[in-house]
Scaffold this motif. Sequence first.
Motif, PDB file in Angstrom:
ATOM      1  N   MET A   1       7.745 -12.709   0.740  1.00 30.91           N
ATOM      2  CA  MET A   1       9.028 -13.362   0.462  1.00 30.91           C
ATOM      3  C   MET A   1       9.458 -14.254   1.617  1.00 30.91           C
ATOM      4  O   MET A   1      10.582 -14.739   1.649  1.00 30.91           O
ATOM      5  CB  MET A   1      10.088 -12.301   0.193  1.00 30.91           C
ATOM      6  N   ARG A 183      16.164  -6.725   2.293  1.00 29.92           N
ATOM      7  CA  ARG A 183      16.004  -6.231   0.929  1.00 29.92           C
ATOM      8  C   ARG A 183      17.360  -6.091   0.252  1.00 29.92           C
ATOM      9  O   ARG A 183      17.479  -6.297  -0.944  1.00 29.92           O
ATOM     10  CB  ARG A 183      15.200  -4.930   0.892  1.00 29.92           C
ATOM     11  N   TRP A 186      18.094  -9.301  -1.413  1.00 29.76           N
ATOM     12  CA  TRP A 186      17.279  -9.481  -2.622  1.00 29.76           C
ATOM     13  C   TRP A 186      17.807  -8.640  -3.773  1.00 29.76           C
ATOM     14  O   TRP A 186      17.847  -9.091  -4.916  1.00 29.76           O
ATOM     15  CB  TRP A 186      15.819  -9.137  -2.333  1.00 29.76           C
ATOM     16  N   PHE A 187      18.233  -7.416  -3.463  1.00 28.88           N
ATOM     17  CA  PHE A 187      18.761  -6.549  -4.523  1.00 28.88           C
ATOM     18  C   PHE A 187      20.042  -7.148  -5.099  1.00 28.88           C
ATOM     19  O   PHE A 187      20.273  -7.116  -6.306  1.00 28.88           O
ATOM     20  CB  PHE A 187      19.050  -5.140  -3.976  1.00 28.88           C
ATOM     21  N   ARG A 189      20.846 -10.276  -5.322  1.00 30.69           N
ATOM     22  CA  ARG A 189      20.550 -11.399  -6.220  1.00 30.69           C
ATOM     23  C   ARG A 189      19.925 -10.909  -7.519  1.00 30.69           C
ATOM     24  O   ARG A 189      20.141 -11.502  -8.580  1.00 30.69           O
ATOM     25  CB  ARG A 189      19.674 -12.422  -5.505  1.00 30.69           C
ATOM     26  N   ALA A 190      19.174  -9.803  -7.451  1.00 24.95           N
ATOM     27  CA  ALA A 190      18.638  -9.235  -8.688  1.00 24.95           C
ATOM     28  C   ALA A 190      19.798  -8.800  -9.585  1.00 24.95           C
ATOM     29  O   ALA A 190      19.824  -9.100 -10.780  1.00 24.95           O
ATOM     30  CB  ALA A 190      17.730  -8.049  -8.370  1.00 24.95           C
ATOM     31  N   ARG A 192      22.904  -9.896  -9.479  1.00 22.92           N
ATOM     32  CA  ARG A 192      23.615 -11.094  -9.925  1.00 22.92           C
ATOM     33  C   ARG A 192      22.895 -11.730 -11.120  1.00 22.92           C
ATOM     34  O   ARG A 192      23.526 -12.129 -12.089  1.00 22.92           O
ATOM     35  CB  ARG A 192      23.691 -12.101  -8.768  1.00 22.92           C
TER      36      ARG A 192
END
Lengths: 333, 291, 239
Positions: A1, A183, A186-187, A189-190, A192
């Motif tokens: 990433m 992380r 990232w979580f 945005r997941a 969202r």
Amino acid sequence: MNGSRRFLASFLPAAALCAVVALAALLFADAYLAQVAFLTGITVILVLGESFAVGNMGQLLMCQAGFYGIGAYVSALLEMHGMPPYLAPAVGITCGAVSGLVVGLAATRIRGHYLAIVTLAIGVIVEELLNNLQGITNGPIGLVGVPTFFGPLNAGNQADYIVVVWGAVIVVLGCLALLRESRFGWFLRAIRDSEAAAESIGLRIGTYQVATVTVAAAVAGLAGALYTNYAGLLVPDLFSYGLSAQILATAVLGGINSFGGAVVSSLVFNGVPQMAQVTAFYQYLIFGVVLIVMMQFAPRGLSQIGVYAVSLARRRLLGWGAGQPNAATVRRP
Amino acid sequence: MLAFLSSLFINGLVTGSMFMLVALGVTLFYGVLRIINLAHGDVFMVGAYMAFYAGTYLHLPYWAVVIVTMMGCAVLYPILDLLVFRRLRGSELGPLITSVGLSMALESLVQGIFTANAQAVPSPYLNNLVNIGTVSVPLQSLLMIPLTLVVVAALYVFLRRTRTGLMVRAVAMEPRVSQLMGVRPEYVYGVVFVLAGLLVGLAAATMAPELYVTPTMGVELTVDAYIVVVIGGFGNVEGAIVAAFILGLINSFVSGLGLADWATTIALALLVGFMMVRPSGLVAERLGVRQ
Amino acid sequence: MSTGAVALGAERVSREFGGVQALKDVSFAVGEAEIVGLIGPNGAGKTTVLNAITGVDTAFSGRITFRGQDVSRVPAPVRARLGMARTFQRASLFPSMSCFENVAVAALAAGLSQTEARRRAEEAVERVGAGAVAQRLAAEVPLGTQRLVEIARAIVRRPTLMVLDEPLSGLEEAEVERVCRVIQELNAAGLAFLWVEHNTRAVLAISHRVIVLDLGRKIFDGGVDQVGEAKEVLDAYLG
């Protein structure tokens, strides 16, 4: 990433811009402009916290002014009872985080428009409490004679104030950019992007929402502590619902989830009008009108205009296509 | 004691009526257009200034002031829609953010024209005290209650019995299906803006004589309207009516206990508590149907 | 086929929506390493069953057990952590991320380290044959590929049961075959499947067992070779 590359890409330009602003203020500012530079730094911190929450979590928080007020009042009260000012930033962050945690836990299951309204309500409650808990906050008259970092702003100490606030801006920027590429980011945005899918990979949405509100609130609390130690006087009106709305609006105007955009938008919509010594009345009017106009034509904010300008410049100046610059598509004049 | 309580009760009904007139517009906006409009209270404020201008400068009789204000708001709102909201149809965030800008712009424009000083709207009924049993209430306040009843009845008839009302409800419930069946959404949106304008105009014209009219008077009202709408359930007209009176009575009784300063805090805490128990308002079931 | 060990059990599951009985006393089991198809006409209650199993809806009566544990009131994310993976009727990838990132974020959510997550995600993406599109934005790849990436995202946590909600709807013939092949390969490696699908031909082709629902009741539960002869099933489908 590509965490570290992404981190640098979002952190460096914004941080460089902040450094330039701070440097310019150190070199050229008179007493008035130093004041503007300080207050703009505070605005940038507030907007960054909001921008992080809205951009990554996708939820609107309308109580940044409330967290800001809590950070400001608690550190002011502690200092008036003998706490040394250099502890204030830590106190502000802690108070903001704790109140963010409380609000986040209360609103764990609330999303979308409902969350916007509930946080709006919480912001107004804080403002009302600052007004009504007269025994502690001294009510509408406010707190007078709060200790400050370096005494009243003057030619001798304006550099200190500017370094402190813009240093804090850069630290906040770095922390938020790190968080965004962690992380945790990232979580967020997941969640969202799709709440159902995020749950299906094992993420508890409520937990991450609480954490995000806590982060945004801690940032606002820090801004409150810094403001207190500059102004030396606090009144509840400084922490109104209108300010929360303006912070949200400035974040959106900058382009959600763009730290550089958040900085530019705070500079353009808050710093510049103050620099130009426009009266508060016209600042308010101009901000409102600009907000309306921007939302009509560039609803994704300044960063959208920036992307457009860059692609336009590429097309005009270099003959590149509007999309990704690619050696194969370069047409030589 | 009884007199005190009944005066609080009447006061609560009057406040509730105002909340209802303002909140109905907010709930219609959400129900039909899915937008949060944080400038609604500011349109009330503009309405109050219209009433002030019509009464103080044009020397219109009070009944004419009411009509002028209602018409003024009913014309103003579609214009604001055209200028501010129309390009943002379907966006969730856009209208909310623009409405913040609209709120700021309206407040500063009005301040530019009329200054920030508090103004008073004249009304012949303000000093007319009516005795109900042992309580005396200004006729102005009392006027609100029958007026509100008439308005609610009219709105109900409009939504349930007329073709246009049916269209409004159809768009609120099934935007896509109703479009397939030949309902033009823009027409319905226009109707909603006119309706919201009429309601808020009526509230402004009838309440303004009892309030200090200032450019920032709308902010608090916006917050109150949203408390009502959230408790009643976003988009739920009946819920908003009930919630408005509950909030009005709470406000009145809390003030009666000598805690006027705390009225807003208590109402807001109630809202937050309510949301913790029912995170999607009273109408969770209805949202389920929509999806 | 089933070795007797049960991965998922539904015991007398009933669900009512405002007076309408959507499910009535539905019981069935999915064995470890079994592919079970769940079919039935529209309104049979398939989605209601899936919601109960995956934890989207916890207001049903009856019991859902997963690997011997009662999970009836366990929220959806926790079921995922226990090893129950799922996909959605409308492919639900994270549109702002690339296909690879979609899978990698799930690996991170499983608590793996950055490097381990990257390795596992690469492995999962290869496994469903989506390596070629790994760097493209999830929202931009064809629907069939999105479904495969969704499966890759679901298997990255190494679940024991996979619940698929209409994984073939809207796909072209070649894509249908690809998805079916991936399901069979994963099953051969030991993963149990419960899937709802309208493409009856595909369901009968690769499932070991089918369960037929009609009007909220289970009307058939048995081998794919017997379903065509069951009178209740013919009645339900032909009216």
